[in-house]
Enzyme design. Structure first.
Site, PDB file in Angstrom:
ATOM      1  CE  LYS A  54      11.462  -3.264   6.845  1.00 62.31           C
ATOM      2  NZ  LYS A  54      11.348  -2.484   5.610  1.00 62.31           N
TER       3      LYS A  54
ATOM      4  N   GLY B  43      14.937  -2.111   0.707  1.00 60.36           N
ATOM      5  CA  GLY B  43      15.435  -3.446   0.386  1.00 60.36           C
ATOM      6  C   GLY B  43      15.183  -4.471   1.471  1.00 60.36           C
TER       7      GLY B  43
ATOM      8  CG  ASN C 282       4.665  -7.740   4.252  1.00 55.49           C
ATOM      9  OD1 ASN C 282       5.752  -8.056   3.777  1.00 55.49           O
ATOM     10  ND2 ASN C 282       3.734  -7.120   3.559  1.00 55.49           N
TER      11      ASN C 282
ATOM     12  CG  ASN D 187       6.227  -7.769  -0.581  1.00 56.74           C
ATOM     13  OD1 ASN D 187       5.815  -7.528  -1.715  1.00 56.74           O
ATOM     14  ND2 ASN D 187       7.205  -7.075  -0.011  1.00 56.74           N
TER      15      ASN D 187
ATOM     16  CB  CYS E 290       9.770  -6.119  -2.432  1.00 54.97           C
ATOM     17  SG  CYS E 290      11.032  -4.907  -1.993  1.00 54.97           S
TER      18      CYS E 290
ATOM     19  CE  LYS F 224       2.186  -3.992  -0.171  1.00 50.82           C
ATOM     20  NZ  LYS F 224       2.810  -3.343   0.997  1.00 50.82           N
TER      21      LYS F 224
ATOM     22  N   GLY G 123      -2.410   2.998  -1.423  1.00 52.03           N
ATOM     23  CA  GLY G 123      -1.684   3.814  -2.397  1.00 52.03           C
ATOM     24  C   GLY G 123      -2.006   5.271  -2.146  1.00 52.03           C
ATOM     25  N   GLY G 124      -1.209   5.917  -1.322  1.00 51.14           N
ATOM     26  CA  GLY G 124      -1.365   7.355  -1.093  1.00 51.14           C
ATOM     27  C   GLY G 124      -2.495   7.767  -0.187  1.00 51.14           C
TER      28      GLY G 124
ATOM     29  N   GLY H  23       0.279   4.050   4.121  1.00 53.12           N
ATOM     30  CA  GLY H  23       1.724   3.853   4.104  1.00 53.12           C
ATOM     31  C   GLY H  23       2.509   5.132   4.285  1.00 53.12           C
TER      32      GLY H  23
END
Lengths: 243, 305
Positions: free
Chosen positions: B45, B72, B100, B128, B131, B166, B244-245, B266
């Site tokens: 996370k 958030g 992360n 990251n 975001c 990322k 991605g998916g 994810g």
């Protein structure tokens, strides 16, 4: 907590936009009334969290309101069709602090999880009072079912078309109770909180991503820090809630 | 027998399947569903220097073949991650994990990495800079080559561990940003983060999310992600983590052919808690079906000829 396939035994409308579904499958993961299932609905990506109303060894009952596309599809599903469920999510109600005269307060589609709770409390020998609040007579469901369990039941309607005219809080004022449990819309929670004389438990609803604690989509602030409604809830005790 | 192992920045993975940050908590809660040691690794996370509550709810909205989220960056802060989350995870997971890290300033990123870098369980840092759900940070660095370079350069000095940046898909030219990260010493890039989106509730006539906008993920974004991995592969030499998916072993192979050495899963974790395990279980048979003996050899295969 597990993911499994359940078969629809019945799916019937019991009030305007409100449906009762009976499912067969493994109910052994359920540990407390007030837990919920997260249902994969055909053609929708996210699951839909719905509270468990009642269960026995092989079946469980859910009562849900059609509020959008997902529940609309669910309402059209037929006996014999199968559903993919994540079962026994959330903490559920704790009956230990109930005292001998617990009060159950349900508003609209918040009523269902209180049925399983009522059953458990009566099984524990408690004298249970139930206040069910609806907008009008047509929306009322499960009054008889609670009475059949042996609970003392009062119904309030906003328009006065049945029972006591007004809100659940009008009935709470006259009640004699050792503890309370409630499920319903947030404005009702605030009203209950303002008149209740004892400690109690509130079962919250929130939009969820996963229902399993992974995504943090349903977090709320509590006096004990952030809690995920799906895993730290849906039931919070009165003293920890930040209004 | 097929070989599913891959190497990511010098560290061997049993397979290229890694749950993506923000969809798997700190990992240990998934032991309720399966032995998480089957995973290639875990991207934890997103962690910031200070604890964050995140955005108000609703944070989630359904979309066709996916979802919008505006969580958030809710997290307990770097110190609590170090003292509690990593320790709890270590009891049930025995492989290197990917920490992360997010922030609102260069200093935020650097101090968070410095706080965590001593933890021996961390194999890589995933930085990251993409975001879309926090204001005044994260994405601000990820939408320009200059911003990405600045963070990469600073974080590079803060740790000897591999750093994987990322990247955001909410840019005109993702390859240019990947190149800037590579030039400043990034060991890898991971892509894509979520695509900025919005949904409006017809009943209230207002955005469904309290944050108004959110990040789109799930199968809906997969073709965009595959295209971006393909473009970045042509632009840089450092390893790519594709995401991605992804919801199947076929998807993993598709991303690897586009140029990924490893993949992250994810949104699928949210609707199917055992998604990663299922994908790992499916991999050998799907590899055989497509005549793949050694998975690590297919990276970038779509670019040949």
């Amino acid at each position: 907590m597990k993911q499994d396939i359940y078969e629809i035994l019945s799916n019937e409308q019991i009030a305007p936009s409100v449906f009762k579904m009976l499912l067969s499958g493994d109910t052994s993961p359920i540990t407390a009334p007030g837990q919920f299932v997260n249902i994969k609905i055909p053609e929708f990506y996210l699951r839909r969290p719905i509270s468990i109303c009642d269960r026995d060894d092989k079946t469980l009952t859910i009562i849900y309101k059609v509020v959008g596309g997902g529940t609309e599809v669910l309402s059209r599903m037929k006996k014999g069709e199968k559903l993919d469920l994540l079962i026994s999510l959330g903490n559920g109600f704790d009956t230990k602090p109930s005292g001998d005269r617990p009060l159950l307060i349900g508003g609209g589609v918040g009523v269902p999880p209180l049925y399983g709770l009522c059953k458990k409390l009566i099984g524990e020998g408690k004298a249970v009072s139930v206040i069910l609040g609806f907008n009008n007579k047509a929306e009322i469901f499960y009054e008889k079912e609670f009475r059949d369990l042996g609970a003392f039941v009062a119904v309030t309607t906003v328009d006065g078309s049945y029972g006591l005219k007004g809100f659940v809080t009008d009935a709470i004022k006259n009640a004699d109770y050792t503890y309370f449990y409630t499920c319903g819309p947030k404005p009702m929670f605030k009203a209950v909180n303002s008149v209740a004389k004892t400690s109690g438990q509130f079962s919250f609803e929130e939009r969820m991503g996963c229902g399993t604690g992974a995504c943090m989509g349903c977090t709320c602030k509590t006096k004990n820090g952030p809690k995920r409604i799906c895993t730290g809830g849906p039931v919070l005790v009165r003293e920890e809630i930040e209004w | 027998m097929v070989d599913t192992s891959v190497k990511l920045c010098g560290i061997m993975l049993d397979n290229p399947v890694i749950p993506a940050s923000g969809t798997f908590g700190f990992g240990y809660e998934f032991t309720r569903f399966y032995d998480i040691n089957v995973l290639g690794s875990i991207s934890l996370k997103g962690t910031t220097k200070e604890p964050r509550f995140g955005n108000p709810t609703p944070r989630i909205a359904e979309c066709p073949s996916g979802l919008l989220n505006a969580v958030g960056l809710q997290n307990p802060g770097a110190q609590a991650v170090l003292n509690n989350e990593l320790k709890t995870l270590k009891r049930v997971y025995k492989k290197p994990v990917m920490a992360n890290v997010s922030g609102f300033s260069v200093d935020d990123y650097v101090s968070t990495v410095e706080m965590l870098t001593g933890d021996e369980g961390i194999g890589w840092f995933e930085i990251n800079i993409s975001c879309p759900n926090v204001h005044g940070g994260g994405l601000a660095f990820g939408t320009s080559a200059e911003g990405a370079a600045k963070i990469t350069k600073a974080v590079r000095k803060a740790t000897d561990k591999p750093i994987i940046i990322k990247l955001s898909p909410n840019v005109t030219d993702i390859a240019e940003i990947a190149k800037a990260c590579e030039a400043e010493g990034a060991d890898g890039v991971s892509l894509i983060n979520t695509l900025l989106g919005m949904r409006i509730d017809l009943k209230t006539k207002k955005p469904l999310l309290a944050n108004k906008t959110g990040g789109l993920s799930g199968p809906a974004v997969k073709p965009v992600a595959v295209r971006m991995v393909y473009q970045v592969y042509e632009a840089v030499k450092i390893p790519i983590i594709g995401m991605g998916g992804i919801s199947s072993a076929e998807d993993v192979i598709e991303f690897m052919l586009a140029g990924a050495v490893a993949t992250q899963v994810g949104a699928a974790n949210l609707v199917e808690p055992c998604a990663c395990k299922r994908i790992i279980d499916e991999l050998p048979a799907v590899m055989q079906k497509y005549g793949i003996k050694k998975l690590s050899e297919i990276t970038g295969g779509a670019h040949n000829g």
